[in-house]
Design a protein around this motif. Structure first.
Motif, PDB file in Angstrom:
ATOM      1  N   ASP A  10      43.692  90.006  53.853  1.00 29.47           N
ATOM      2  CA  ASP A  10      42.735  90.107  54.770  1.00 29.47           C
ATOM      3  C   ASP A  10      42.468  88.877  55.567  1.00 29.47           C
ATOM      4  O   ASP A  10      42.568  87.720  54.833  1.00 29.47           O
ATOM      5  N   ASP A  11      41.909  88.991  56.581  1.00 29.11           N
ATOM      6  CA  ASP A  11      41.484  87.725  57.253  1.00 29.11           C
ATOM      7  C   ASP A  11      39.863  87.624  57.377  1.00 29.11           C
ATOM      8  O   ASP A  11      39.513  87.077  58.321  1.00 29.11           O
ATOM      9  N   VAL A  12      39.279  88.274  56.547  1.00 28.52           N
ATOM     10  CA  VAL A  12      37.933  88.319  56.436  1.00 28.52           C
ATOM     11  C   VAL A  12      37.133  86.782  55.801  1.00 28.52           C
ATOM     12  O   VAL A  12      36.456  86.448  56.450  1.00 28.52           O
ATOM     13  N   HIS A  13      37.781  86.251  54.800  1.00 25.91           N
ATOM     14  CA  HIS A  13      37.104  85.143  54.232  1.00 25.91           C
ATOM     15  C   HIS A  13      37.849  84.021  54.522  1.00 25.91           C
ATOM     16  O   HIS A  13      37.448  82.992  54.475  1.00 25.91           O
ATOM     17  N   GLU A  14      38.989  84.036  54.885  1.00 22.67           N
ATOM     18  CA  GLU A  14      40.020  83.093  55.245  1.00 22.67           C
ATOM     19  C   GLU A  14      40.660  83.337  56.733  1.00 22.67           C
ATOM     20  O   GLU A  14      40.968  84.639  56.881  1.00 22.67           O
ATOM     21  N   ASP A  15      40.740  82.348  57.391  1.00 24.88           N
ATOM     22  CA  ASP A  15      41.357  82.395  58.666  1.00 24.88           C
ATOM     23  C   ASP A  15      42.872  82.233  58.836  1.00 24.88           C
ATOM     24  O   ASP A  15      43.360  81.287  59.240  1.00 24.88           O
ATOM     25  N   LEU A  16      43.576  83.378  58.227  1.00 25.27           N
ATOM     26  CA  LEU A  16      44.870  83.322  58.012  1.00 25.27           C
ATOM     27  C   LEU A  16      45.692  83.170  59.384  1.00 25.27           C
ATOM     28  O   LEU A  16      46.547  82.206  59.452  1.00 25.27           O
ATOM     29  N   PHE A  17      45.169  83.895  60.359  1.00 24.74           N
ATOM     30  CA  PHE A  17      45.860  83.788  61.731  1.00 24.74           C
ATOM     31  C   PHE A  17      45.823  82.506  62.338  1.00 24.74           C
ATOM     32  O   PHE A  17      46.884  81.901  63.168  1.00 24.74           O
ATOM     33  N   THR A  18      44.712  82.037  62.354  1.00 21.78           N
ATOM     34  CA  THR A  18      44.496  80.383  62.874  1.00 21.78           C
ATOM     35  C   THR A  18      45.297  79.401  62.175  1.00 21.78           C
ATOM     36  O   THR A  18      46.273  78.864  62.653  1.00 21.78           O
ATOM     37  N   ALA A  19      45.390  79.890  60.805  1.00 26.77           N
ATOM     38  CA  ALA A  19      46.252  78.794  59.729  1.00 26.77           C
ATOM     39  C   ALA A  19      47.740  78.872  60.396  1.00 26.77           C
ATOM     40  O   ALA A  19      48.480  77.850  60.463  1.00 26.77           O
ATOM     41  N   SER A  20      48.139  80.260  60.727  1.00 28.00           N
ATOM     42  CA  SER A  20      49.713  80.249  60.803  1.00 28.00           C
ATOM     43  C   SER A  20      50.007  79.713  62.142  1.00 28.00           C
ATOM     44  O   SER A  20      51.177  78.973  62.312  1.00 28.00           O
ATOM     45  N   VAL A  21      49.085  79.677  63.078  1.00 25.37           N
ATOM     46  CA  VAL A  21      49.509  78.976  64.605  1.00 25.37           C
ATOM     47  C   VAL A  21      49.406  77.571  64.144  1.00 25.37           C
ATOM     48  O   VAL A  21      50.498  76.838  64.855  1.00 25.37           O
ATOM     49  N   GLU A  22      48.634  76.988  63.521  1.00 24.72           N
ATOM     50  CA  GLU A  22      48.457  75.497  63.320  1.00 24.72           C
ATOM     51  C   GLU A  22      49.823  75.006  62.447  1.00 24.72           C
ATOM     52  O   GLU A  22      50.383  74.140  62.803  1.00 24.72           O
ATOM     53  N   LEU A  23      50.067  75.971  61.505  1.00 25.94           N
ATOM     54  CA  LEU A  23      51.192  75.395  60.579  1.00 25.94           C
ATOM     55  C   LEU A  23      52.636  75.761  61.443  1.00 25.94           C
ATOM     56  O   LEU A  23      53.485  74.554  61.380  1.00 25.94           O
ATOM     57  N   GLN A  24      52.612  76.658  62.326  1.00 30.71           N
ATOM     58  CA  GLN A  24      53.871  76.761  62.819  1.00 30.71           C
ATOM     59  C   GLN A  24      53.965  75.532  63.735  1.00 30.71           C
ATOM     60  O   GLN A  24      55.210  75.120  64.016  1.00 30.71           O
ATOM     61  N   ASP A  25      52.965  75.298  64.456  1.00 36.69           N
ATOM     62  CA  ASP A  25      52.949  73.813  65.522  1.00 36.69           C
ATOM     63  C   ASP A  25      53.442  73.036  64.622  1.00 36.69           C
ATOM     64  O   ASP A  25      54.044  71.793  64.960  1.00 36.69           O
ATOM     65  N   LEU A  26      52.573  72.398  63.493  1.00 34.54           N
ATOM     66  CA  LEU A  26      52.930  71.331  62.837  1.00 34.54           C
ATOM     67  C   LEU A  26      54.364  71.292  62.140  1.00 34.54           C
ATOM     68  O   LEU A  26      54.827  70.317  62.218  1.00 34.54           O
ATOM     69  N   LEU A  27      54.895  72.308  61.600  1.00 39.06           N
ATOM     70  CA  LEU A  27      56.049  72.331  61.286  1.00 39.06           C
ATOM     71  C   LEU A  27      57.128  72.064  62.281  1.00 39.06           C
ATOM     72  O   LEU A  27      58.180  71.357  62.003  1.00 39.06           O
ATOM     73  N   ALA A  28      56.953  72.662  63.483  1.00 39.21           N
ATOM     74  CA  ALA A  28      57.831  72.611  64.489  1.00 39.21           C
ATOM     75  C   ALA A  28      57.836  71.135  64.766  1.00 39.21           C
ATOM     76  O   ALA A  28      58.786  70.435  65.329  1.00 39.21           O
ATOM     77  N   GLY A  29      56.694  70.414  64.930  1.00 40.65           N
ATOM     78  CA  GLY A  29      56.831  68.958  65.048  1.00 40.65           C
ATOM     79  C   GLY A  29      57.213  68.348  64.121  1.00 40.65           C
ATOM     80  O   GLY A  29      58.009  67.088  64.449  1.00 40.65           O
ATOM     81  N   ALA A  30      57.710  68.552  63.022  1.00 46.00           N
ATOM     82  CA  ALA A  30      58.279  67.982  61.981  1.00 46.00           C
ATOM     83  C   ALA A  30      59.594  68.280  61.981  1.00 46.00           C
ATOM     84  O   ALA A  30      60.333  67.847  61.017  1.00 46.00           O
ATOM     85  N   GLY A  31      60.196  68.974  62.845  1.00 53.72           N
ATOM     86  CA  GLY A  31      61.405  69.216  62.962  1.00 53.72           C
ATOM     87  C   GLY A  31      62.237  70.470  62.274  1.00 53.72           C
ATOM     88  O   GLY A  31      63.432  70.798  62.141  1.00 53.72           O
ATOM     89  N   PHE A  32      61.282  71.475  61.600  1.00 50.43           N
ATOM     90  CA  PHE A  32      61.514  72.599  61.310  1.00 50.43           C
ATOM     91  C   PHE A  32      61.804  73.757  62.176  1.00 50.43           C
ATOM     92  O   PHE A  32      60.797  74.011  63.056  1.00 50.43           O
ATOM     93  N   VAL A  33      62.557  74.635  62.153  1.00 47.99           N
ATOM     94  CA  VAL A  33      62.712  76.001  62.816  1.00 47.99           C
ATOM     95  C   VAL A  33      61.824  76.968  62.024  1.00 47.99           C
ATOM     96  O   VAL A  33      62.018  77.336  60.852  1.00 47.99           O
ATOM     97  N   THR A  34      60.664  77.169  62.793  1.00 49.55           N
ATOM     98  CA  THR A  34      59.712  77.871  61.993  1.00 49.55           C
ATOM     99  C   THR A  34      59.471  79.240  62.714  1.00 49.55           C
ATOM    100  O   THR A  34      59.345  79.378  63.771  1.00 49.55           O
TER     101      THR A  34
END
Length: 225
Positions: A20-44
């Motif tokens: 669930d996304d109640v106590h942890e901000d999962l969806f924001t994290a997923s957006v940030e992680l996709q951007d971060l990993l793409a910047g590191a050269g991963f197809v994410t």
């Protein structure tokens, strides 16, 4: 003359959020992680739910952020088998919240036990040991939720904070089978992703976790003729 070697194949990563996304901000994290990993050269790509672990998958890196919920036996076995075969696993924050389970502790390298004494959040100094996951990092400050964490016997703590009760592990690494695992306690909310030290830690971890899967046709010193 242009090299005739095959073109490099990009490393792939799946950011898997579950629960669930109640106590942890999962969806924001997923957006940030996709951007971060793409910047590191991963197809994410971002995937929701852990059902993919119960079937064959071939990502070079799995970034797992769970908030509640449990693995099925098939999902747990599939993830453990993939890591043992060489898939890198980056486990974030509340992924370490699970019942006392030796098999999961061996897989993740860390397990949440409690928040420790109040307050359950503060601004603290992150200290680092020498390791590829912490390369280039000086001690930095971060406002974040506290986790008191138990670690697996063969795991190594490479970043920590000095808590009132002693050292609180923040980044834990282990190498089960042919794979590598890194648990990063950071990621509770946007404040973590706004911190350059956190982003550098995650990018470093992604590189270390997949170091053995780099394209064999390339090297740092290779040049075109």
């Amino acid at each position: 003359m242009t090299s005739s070697r095959p073109a490099p194949t990009a490393l792939t990563a799946s950011v898997v959020i579950a629960g669930d996304d109640v106590h942890e901000d999962l969806f924001t994290a997923s957006v940030e992680l996709q951007d971060l990993l793409a910047g590191a050269g991963f197809v994410t790509r971002v995937r929701v739910g852990t059902a993919l672990f119960a079937q064959p998958f071939d990502d070079d890196l799995v970034v797992l952020y769970r908030a509640a919920g449990a693995f099925t036996a098939a999902e747990r076995r599939g993830l453990a088998d993939a890591v043992a075969a060489g898939t890198g696993l980056l486990a974030l924050h509340s992924t370490a919240v699970y019942d006392d389970d030796p098999e999961l502790l061996a897989l993740f390298g860390a397990r949440y036990t409690d928040h420790g004494p109040q307050p359950h959040e503060s601004r603290f100094r992150v200290e680092c040991a020498a390791h590829p996951v912490t390369a280039g990092l000086d001690p930095f400050e971060l406002t974040h939720e506290h986790y008191r964490v138990a670690t697996a016997p063969d795991a190594r703590v490479v970043a920590w904070r000095q808590a009132p009760y002693g050292v609180e592990p923040l980044v834990v690494v282990s190498e089960p089978g042919d794979g590598r695992v890194c648990f990063v306690q950071f990621g509770h909310d946007q404040r973590a992703w706004d911190e350059p030290g956190v982003r550098r830690t995650v990018a470093n971890a992604a590189g270390w976790l997949t170091a053995g899967r780099r394209n064999p046709f390339l090297s740092d010193t290779e040049k075109e003729d």
